[in-house]
Design an enzyme around this catalytic site. Structure first.
Site, mmCIF file in Angstrom:
data_model
loop_
_atom_site.group_PDB
_atom_site.id
_atom_site.type_symbol
_atom_site.label_atom_id
_atom_site.label_comp_id
_atom_site.label_asym_id
_atom_site.label_seq_id
_atom_site.Cartn_x
_atom_site.Cartn_y
_atom_site.Cartn_z
ATOM 1 N N THR A 167 9.234 -6.905 4.918
ATOM 2 C CA THR A 167 9.484 -6.513 3.529
ATOM 3 C C THR A 167 10.975 -6.491 3.169
ATOM 4 O O THR A 167 11.330 -6.864 2.043
ATOM 5 C CB THR A 167 8.834 -5.148 3.233
ATOM 6 O OG1 THR A 167 7.413 -5.267 3.410
ATOM 7 C CG2 THR A 167 9.114 -4.688 1.811
ATOM 8 N N ARG A 218 4.431 -3.375 2.613
ATOM 9 C CA ARG A 218 4.380 -2.514 3.798
ATOM 10 C C ARG A 218 4.451 -3.328 5.090
ATOM 11 O O ARG A 218 3.807 -3.003 6.085
ATOM 12 C CB ARG A 218 3.106 -1.670 3.793
ATOM 13 C CG ARG A 218 2.986 -0.769 2.586
ATOM 14 C CD ARG A 218 1.736 0.085 2.662
ATOM 15 N NE ARG A 218 1.578 0.932 1.477
ATOM 16 C CZ ARG A 218 0.560 1.771 1.306
ATOM 17 N NH1 ARG A 218 -0.398 1.868 2.246
ATOM 18 N NH2 ARG A 218 0.488 2.507 0.197
ATOM 19 N N CYS A 219 5.237 -4.366 5.066
ATOM 20 C CA CYS A 219 5.335 -5.292 6.195
ATOM 21 C C CYS A 219 6.701 -5.134 6.867
ATOM 22 O O CYS A 219 7.675 -4.724 6.238
ATOM 23 C CB CYS A 219 5.160 -6.722 5.669
ATOM 24 S SG CYS A 219 5.269 -8.013 6.925
ATOM 25 N N ALA A 220 6.761 -5.479 8.144
ATOM 26 C CA ALA A 220 8.043 -5.457 8.851
ATOM 27 C C ALA A 220 9.038 -6.419 8.215
ATOM 28 O O ALA A 220 10.259 -6.253 8.357
ATOM 29 C CB ALA A 220 7.829 -5.814 10.318
#
Length: 202
Positions: free
Chosen positions: A78, A74-76
Site C-alpha cells: 500500500t 491493507r496490503c504490504a
C-alpha cells in the site's frame, strides 16, 4: 557449362514454382501475424466510472501513456501509493496518467466501500491521480480494462497480487507489466515510462 544456367527447363520451372509458393506463404504468414496482433484499446469507447460514482471521461486518455494499477488499502505494498503519486506529479504534464482500480481480489485487502477507499487514499497519501470504482481485476468478471490487458499483453498484464502495474503506450497497446514488488520509483518503471512518453502515438 556448369551451375544453375545448365539446368533443364523442367528444373527451372520447378524452382520457379517453389519460389512462388514460398513467396505466397510468406505473404500469408505476414498477413496472419498482422491480423493476430492485439488491437489497441479504444479509450473513447470505454464506459468508466470514477471512485465517487461519476462518469470518467476515458477519451481524455487518447494519445497518453497510462499506468494501470490494481490497488488495495491493507496490503504490504500500500505505501506504493506514495510512489504512484510521485510519478503522477512528475510526468502528468508530459503525458502520463496513473489510473488506479481498487480491488479486493487478493487477500481480501480492500474490503471497504468506494467512499472509504477514496478518503483513505487522500488522507494517508495525498492521492490526486484518477481512481475508478472498486472492481474485480482477475478471472471471470474482471474489469473491462483488465480483461482487455489480459488479451493484449498476456501473462505480463495479469495481476497476481495487489499493485500490479500495466503500462499502456500512447498508441493504446500494452508496453510492459511490472509485478507488485517492483516499486513505482524503480529504474525499471521510471525508465519504461520515460521511453513510452518519448514514443509517438502513431
Amino acid at each position: 557449362m556448369t551451375g544453375f544456367a545448365a539446368g533443364s527447363p523442367a528444373t527451372v520451372l520447378r524452382v520457379a514454382a517453389l519460389a512462388a509458393v514460398a513467396s505466397s506463404l510468406g505473404i500469408v504468414l505476414a498477413t496472419k501475424t498482422l491480423a493476430d496482433r492485439p488491437r489497441p484499446i479504444e479509450w473513447s469507447a470505454q464506459e468508466l466510472t470514477d471512485i465517487e460514482g461519476h462518469p470518467f471521461d476515458a477519451s481524455a486518455l487518447d494519445g497518453r501513456v497510462v499506468l494501470l494499477v490494481n490497488t488495495a488499502s491493507r496490503c504490504a505494498f500500500t505505501p506504493q501509493y506514495e510512489g504512484l503519486e510521485a510519478l503522477h506529479q512528475r510526468y502528468e504534464g508530459t503525458g502520463l496518467t496513473v489510473l488506479a482500480v481498487p480491488s479486493n481480489d487478493f487477500g481480501g485487502q480492500e474490503p471497504g466501500a468506494n467512499a472509504s477507499i477514496a478518503a483513505f487514499c487522500t488522507s494517508a497519501y495525498g492521492v490526486s491521480f484518477p481512481m475508478l470504482q472498486k472492481a474485480r481485476v482477475s478471472g471471470e468478471g474482471a474489469h473491462p480494462l483488465f480483461a482487455w490487458a489480459r488479451r493484449s499483453g498476456g501473462r505480463a498484464a495479469i495481476p497476481a497480487w495487489n499493485f500490479h502495474k500495466i503500462l499502456v503506450g500512447r498508441d493504446g497497446r500494452v508496453v510492459a507489466g511490472f509485478p507488485s514488488h517492483v516499486s513505482p520509483r524503480s529504474p525499471q518503471v521510471m525508465g519504461a515510462v520515460e521511453r513510452a512518453l518519448r514514443t509517438p502515438a502513431f
